[in-house]
Design a protein around this motif. Structure first.
Motif, PDB file in Angstrom:
ATOM      1  N   MET A  39       5.017   1.902   0.020  1.00  0.00           N
ATOM      2  CA  MET A  39       5.253   3.354  -0.083  1.00  0.00           C
ATOM      3  C   MET A  39       4.302   4.088   0.872  1.00  0.00           C
ATOM      4  O   MET A  39       3.104   3.773   0.911  1.00  0.00           O
ATOM      5  N   ASN A  40       4.864   5.036   1.640  1.00  0.00           N
ATOM      6  CA  ASN A  40       3.978   5.807   2.515  1.00  0.00           C
ATOM      7  C   ASN A  40       3.641   7.159   1.870  1.00  0.00           C
ATOM      8  O   ASN A  40       4.156   7.496   0.781  1.00  0.00           O
ATOM      9  N   CYS A  41       2.796   7.934   2.540  1.00  0.00           N
ATOM     10  CA  CYS A  41       2.316   9.201   1.948  1.00  0.00           C
ATOM     11  C   CYS A  41       3.463  10.191   1.708  1.00  0.00           C
ATOM     12  O   CYS A  41       3.479  10.892   0.693  1.00  0.00           O
ATOM     13  N   GLU A  42       4.405  10.226   2.646  1.00  0.00           N
ATOM     14  CA  GLU A  42       5.507  11.189   2.519  1.00  0.00           C
ATOM     15  C   GLU A  42       6.312  10.922   1.249  1.00  0.00           C
ATOM     16  O   GLU A  42       6.593  11.830   0.467  1.00  0.00           O
ATOM     17  N   VAL A  43       6.662   9.654   1.034  1.00  0.00           N
ATOM     18  CA  VAL A  43       7.436   9.278  -0.157  1.00  0.00           C
ATOM     19  C   VAL A  43       6.599   9.512  -1.417  1.00  0.00           C
ATOM     20  O   VAL A  43       7.069  10.063  -2.409  1.00  0.00           O
ATOM     21  N   CYS A  44       5.355   9.115  -1.342  1.00  0.00           N
ATOM     22  CA  CYS A  44       4.477   9.256  -2.511  1.00  0.00           C
ATOM     23  C   CYS A  44       4.362  10.727  -2.913  1.00  0.00           C
ATOM     24  O   CYS A  44       4.504  11.072  -4.088  1.00  0.00           O
ATOM     25  N   GLN A  45       4.163  11.596  -1.939  1.00  0.00           N
ATOM     26  CA  GLN A  45       3.969  13.021  -2.281  1.00  0.00           C
ATOM     27  C   GLN A  45       5.245  13.661  -2.806  1.00  0.00           C
ATOM     28  O   GLN A  45       5.186  14.625  -3.549  1.00  0.00           O
ATOM     29  N   ALA A  61       4.675   1.863  -8.158  1.00  0.00           N
ATOM     30  CA  ALA A  61       4.567   1.989  -6.698  1.00  0.00           C
ATOM     31  C   ALA A  61       3.674   3.173  -6.329  1.00  0.00           C
ATOM     32  O   ALA A  61       2.836   3.095  -5.418  1.00  0.00           O
ATOM     33  N   VAL A  62       3.845   4.291  -7.077  1.00  0.00           N
ATOM     34  CA  VAL A  62       3.014   5.480  -6.814  1.00  0.00           C
ATOM     35  C   VAL A  62       1.544   5.157  -7.115  1.00  0.00           C
ATOM     36  O   VAL A  62       0.654   5.469  -6.316  1.00  0.00           O
ATOM     37  N   GLU A  63       1.312   4.501  -8.254  1.00  0.00           N
ATOM     38  CA  GLU A  63      -0.065   4.146  -8.634  1.00  0.00           C
ATOM     39  C   GLU A  63      -0.711   3.266  -7.570  1.00  0.00           C
ATOM     40  O   GLU A  63      -1.879   3.459  -7.218  1.00  0.00           O
ATOM     41  N   ALA A  64       0.059   2.305  -7.080  1.00  0.00           N
ATOM     42  CA  ALA A  64      -0.477   1.382  -6.072  1.00  0.00           C
ATOM     43  C   ALA A  64      -0.858   2.143  -4.802  1.00  0.00           C
ATOM     44  O   ALA A  64      -1.905   1.893  -4.193  1.00  0.00           O
ATOM     45  N   HIS A  65       0.002   3.107  -4.432  1.00  0.00           N
ATOM     46  CA  HIS A  65      -0.307   3.889  -3.232  1.00  0.00           C
ATOM     47  C   HIS A  65      -1.535   4.788  -3.475  1.00  0.00           C
ATOM     48  O   HIS A  65      -2.420   4.880  -2.611  1.00  0.00           O
ATOM     49  N   LEU A  66      -1.570   5.401  -4.654  1.00  0.00           N
ATOM     50  CA  LEU A  66      -2.687   6.302  -4.971  1.00  0.00           C
ATOM     51  C   LEU A  66      -4.028   5.562  -4.923  1.00  0.00           C
ATOM     52  O   LEU A  66      -5.046   6.123  -4.487  1.00  0.00           O
ATOM     53  N   ALA A  67      -4.009   4.306  -5.354  1.00  0.00           N
ATOM     54  CA  ALA A  67      -5.251   3.527  -5.419  1.00  0.00           C
ATOM     55  C   ALA A  67      -5.895   3.381  -4.047  1.00  0.00           C
ATOM     56  O   ALA A  67      -7.115   3.252  -3.940  1.00  0.00           O
ATOM     57  N   GLN A  68      -5.076   3.441  -3.005  1.00  0.00           N
ATOM     58  CA  GLN A  68      -5.678   3.253  -1.676  1.00  0.00           C
ATOM     59  C   GLN A  68      -5.497   4.467  -0.761  1.00  0.00           C
ATOM     60  O   GLN A  68      -5.718   4.369   0.433  1.00  0.00           O
ATOM     61  N   CYS A  69      -5.105   5.634  -1.332  1.00  0.00           N
ATOM     62  CA  CYS A  69      -4.900   6.815  -0.468  1.00  0.00           C
ATOM     63  C   CYS A  69      -5.589   8.070  -1.041  1.00  0.00           C
ATOM     64  O   CYS A  69      -5.076   8.701  -1.963  1.00  0.00           O
ATOM     65  N   PRO A  70      -6.726   8.417  -0.487  1.00  0.00           N
ATOM     66  CA  PRO A  70      -7.454   9.598  -1.000  1.00  0.00           C
ATOM     67  C   PRO A  70      -6.667  10.894  -0.825  1.00  0.00           C
ATOM     68  O   PRO A  70      -6.749  11.801  -1.657  1.00  0.00           O
ATOM     69  N   GLU A  71      -5.884  10.967   0.241  1.00  0.00           N
ATOM     70  CA  GLU A  71      -5.125  12.199   0.507  1.00  0.00           C
ATOM     71  C   GLU A  71      -4.091  12.454  -0.606  1.00  0.00           C
ATOM     72  O   GLU A  71      -3.952  13.570  -1.104  1.00  0.00           O
ATOM     73  N   CYS A  72      -3.405  11.402  -1.008  1.00  0.00           N
ATOM     74  CA  CYS A  72      -2.395  11.556  -2.074  1.00  0.00           C
ATOM     75  C   CYS A  72      -3.066  11.763  -3.434  1.00  0.00           C
ATOM     76  O   CYS A  72      -2.519  12.465  -4.291  1.00  0.00           O
TER      77      CYS A  72
END
Lengths: 139, 183
Positions: free
Chosen positions: A1-7, A25-36
């Protein structure tokens, strides 16, 4: 999941009964993305801000108006089904009483049309009469 | 937030009000007028009209109380009447959505009260600019504290529709309120 999809998913992230796979999937992305993560925190602050707003205060004296209206006789109204029944009745009557359309008679039209086109290269008076006779038979 | 709670006393009051007890009717009104007025005020953006619709909501509710089969469902029933009144009105009148006052300037040197007022005005304005469908779910969920299944039943919409409207509305509000919610 990229930032655009996550947001795109974040606004629904805290709502109940979200699909488990999407949430994971969102949780996994959040764990490694401070911006999201920041975006999610802002969304949560928005929700908290809305929830913290006091309700508008009603003006005083509303009950008196309610009581006065309650004291008035109830406006007389036909039940809803009567409107539907009346419409159905009108439709049935319209079908039953409406005069039938005048029967279409093809023969005069065929004959006239043929005579008008007689001047053309394929014009033939005998054929015109045969056509008119055939049309008469079929009516 | 969330207004008055539904409890056993509501059921009892409804039963008494149904029997024509004017004091019980008044108590029900006192208990629920604030959430109903709050909802209507946010939806129609007009104090006088919201007051009138609040009265109409209670007149309809109290007159038709014998039709309410479950007295404990009084709150949802009351909101259903209010929602329908707003929808009836929406079908005949174009709402002055942009009539929410001047944009609020988040910069400045305000006192705490001024800051609270300013924040409230900003939220009010942001909610006012939502479409009626989005505003409806935001007001019911965030300002009135109704949960999603209750909103779904109240608006007679599938749960998924309520969720997607709410998510979209939150996203819009997050952008409109950015000066207040960004760190």
């Amino acid at each position: 999941m990229n930032c655009e999809v996550c947001q795109r998913e974040l606004a629904a992230h805290d709502l109940p009964d979200q699909p488990a796979r999407r949430q994971a999937a969102v949780e996994a992305h959040l764990a490694q993305c401070p911006e999201c993560r920041h975006e999610l925190a802002v969304l949560r602050r928005t929700a908290a801000l809305l929830a913290s707003q006091p309700l508008d205060e009603p003006p005083a004296g509303l009950w008196q108006g309610v009581e006065a209206r309650l004291a008035q006789p109830t406006p007389w109204r036909l039940p809803r089904w009567t409107y539907a029944g009346a419409a159905a009745l009108v439709a049935v009557l319209a079908v039953a009483v409406w005069p039938p359309a005048e029967e279409f008679r093809a023969t005069p039209y065929l004959r006239d049309h043929y005579r008008v086109s007689l001047g053309g290269p394929l014009g033939d008076a005998a054929t015109g009469d045969v056509l008119a006779a055939l049309a008469e038979e079929t009516q | 937030m969330g207004g008055a709670a539904t409890d056993n006393s509501t059921g009892l009051l409804v039963a008494q009000a149904r029997a024509g007890d004017r004091a019980a009717q008044r108590q029900l009104f006192e208990q629920w007028q604030r959430p109903i007025y709050g909802y209507l005020r946010q939806m129609v953006r007009d104090d006088e009209l919201a007051a009138d619709l609040t009265q109409e909501t209670f007149v309809k509710a109290l007159r038709n109380l014998p039709r309410l089969s479950d007295p404990e469902a009084f709150r949802s029933w009351l909101f259903r009447i209010a929602v329908n009144l707003v929808r009836d009105r929406r079908s005949t009148v174009v709402e002055p959505l942009e009539a929410a006052g001047e944009p609020v300037d988040p910069q400045g040197e305000p006192s705490r009260q001024v800051l609270r007022d300013e924040l409230r005005a900003a939220v009010d304005q942001a909610v006012a600019q939502l479409s009626a469908e989005h505003r409806e779910v935001v007001v019911l969920h965030h300002l009135q504290g109704l949960d999603l299944p209750a909103i779904s039943r109240l608006l007679r919409l599938p749960a998924g529709t309520v969720k997607s409207r709410l998510a979209r509305a939150r996203d819009v509000l997050r952008r409109k309120l950015a000066p207040y919610v960004e760190e």
